[in-house]
Design an enzyme around this catalytic site. Structure first.
Site, short mmCIF file in Angstrom:
data_model
loop_
_atom_site.label_atom_id
_atom_site.label_comp_id
_atom_site.label_asym_id
_atom_site.label_seq_id
_atom_site.Cartn_x
_atom_site.Cartn_y
_atom_site.Cartn_z
N ARG A 152 18.82 26.50 -32.80
CA ARG A 152 18.16 27.30 -31.79
C ARG A 152 17.10 26.23 -31.39
O ARG A 152 16.97 26.10 -30.14
CB ARG A 152 17.16 28.17 -32.63
CG ARG A 152 16.93 29.61 -32.15
CD ARG A 152 16.26 30.51 -33.24
NE ARG A 152 16.95 31.27 -33.59
CZ ARG A 152 17.41 32.33 -32.89
NH1 ARG A 152 17.35 32.77 -31.76
NH2 ARG A 152 18.52 33.26 -33.52
N HIS A 160 9.43 45.16 -22.00
CA HIS A 160 9.93 45.71 -23.13
C HIS A 160 10.16 47.34 -22.82
O HIS A 160 8.91 47.60 -22.12
CB HIS A 160 9.25 45.55 -24.39
CG HIS A 160 9.91 45.97 -25.38
ND1 HIS A 160 11.17 45.53 -25.88
CD2 HIS A 160 9.78 47.31 -26.24
CE1 HIS A 160 11.75 46.40 -26.99
NE2 HIS A 160 10.80 47.50 -27.17
N SER A 189 18.24 43.22 -13.51
CA SER A 189 17.67 44.40 -12.48
C SER A 189 16.02 43.89 -12.34
O SER A 189 15.47 43.89 -11.45
CB SER A 189 17.88 45.67 -12.74
OG SER A 189 16.98 45.98 -13.85
N ASN A 190 15.26 43.72 -13.78
CA ASN A 190 14.05 43.16 -13.72
C ASN A 190 13.87 41.95 -12.75
O ASN A 190 12.79 41.70 -11.99
CB ASN A 190 13.51 43.06 -14.89
CG ASN A 190 13.03 44.60 -15.51
OD1 ASN A 190 12.13 45.23 -14.95
ND2 ASN A 190 13.84 45.23 -16.43
N ALA A 202 10.33 52.48 -13.83
CA ALA A 202 8.68 52.18 -13.97
C ALA A 202 8.76 50.64 -14.40
O ALA A 202 7.83 49.91 -13.90
CB ALA A 202 8.48 52.87 -15.16
N MET A 224 17.67 38.11 -24.32
CA MET A 224 17.85 38.78 -25.58
C MET A 224 18.15 37.58 -26.59
O MET A 224 19.28 37.69 -27.26
CB MET A 224 19.09 39.71 -25.41
CG MET A 224 18.84 40.92 -24.62
SD MET A 224 16.96 41.55 -24.73
CE MET A 224 17.52 43.33 -24.77
#
Ligand code: GAR
Length: 218
Positions: free
Chosen positions: A69, A113, A17-18, A177, A94
């Site tokens: 990684r 965050h 959504s961001n 927000a 994440m």
């Protein structure tokens, strides 16, 4: 007048959504960032599907198919290079990154965050805010450093905790927000108006002090 747009990639792991808020903001002709790539470490991320539906270039780099990684990050770096990415915006991404990768994107990678950092880093933010009994929480956009949810703060929004809040209710209020401050923070960074000076960010912007937020109301 055409403005130079900063080539920006958004990394997501889930709903996105961001990412949507950033993509919508970047549609404005005078927005200083252009979203040139949406990438995910999860092939099934809903955010990736939405980005595809908007005709945006997407990449799925499945971390489970990389032995280390470093191998995952090498693939990611290749993808970012191929799209000539200048700035990376993490939006619910994440996956912890190695210090070497983070360092290679120093001051060119930002994150959002759902807390007023440096409080409540990590997961289950809203549960922990409620358990701690804070009366005001919020969200933070920051430059990424090697430590999780750490780095120079670009923008924050304060959100009241209300009686009867559950983690889900609080998350929803904070998310609204997030959707407002992330596009503003990306605008400032992409336009070169938010710069790191040491480990603090100086913002050259017409900042107007808003009223303090009181909880409970006075
Ligand atoms: C957002 O609340 C974001 O702040 C959080 O994950 C959610 C992703 O939602 N990020 C972190 O907790 C990073 N440590 P979205 O996929 O709908 O943007």
């Amino acid at each position: 007048m055409t403005i130079k747009k900063t080539r920006t990639a958004i990394l997501v792991s889930g709903r996105g959504s961001n990412m949507q808020a950033l993509v919508e903001a970047a549609r404005a002709v005078d927005y200083p960032a252009e979203i040139v790539l949406v990438a995910s470490n999860r092939p099934d991320a809903a955010g990736l599907e939405w980005a595809r539906s908007q005709g945006l270039p997407t990449a799925s780099i499945d971390h489970t198919r990389h032995a280390t990684r470093e191998a995952f990050e090498a693939s990611l770096q290749q993808t970012l290079d191929a799209a000539n990415v200048e700035l990376v915006a993490l939006a619910g991404f994440m996956r912890l990154m190695t210090p070497a990768f983070v360092e290679s994107w120093r001051n060119r990678m930002i994150n959002i965050h759902p807390s007023l950092l440096p409080s409540f880093k990590g997961l289950h933010t809203h549960e922990r805010a409620l358990a701690a009994g804070v009366k005001i929480t919020g969200c933070t956009v920051h430059f990424v450093r090697a430590e999780m949810d750490d780095g120079p703060i670009i923008a924050q929004a304060a959100v009241p905790v209300l009686g009867g809040d559950t983690p889900a209710l609080l998350a929803e209020r904070v998310l609204a927000a997030e959707h407002r401050i992330y596009p503003v923070a990306l605008r400032l960074v992409a336009a070169g108006l938010a710069r790191c000076e040491g480990e603090k960010v100086s913002v050259s912007h017409d900042l107007k002090a808003s009223l303090p937020l009181y909880s409970p109301n006075l």
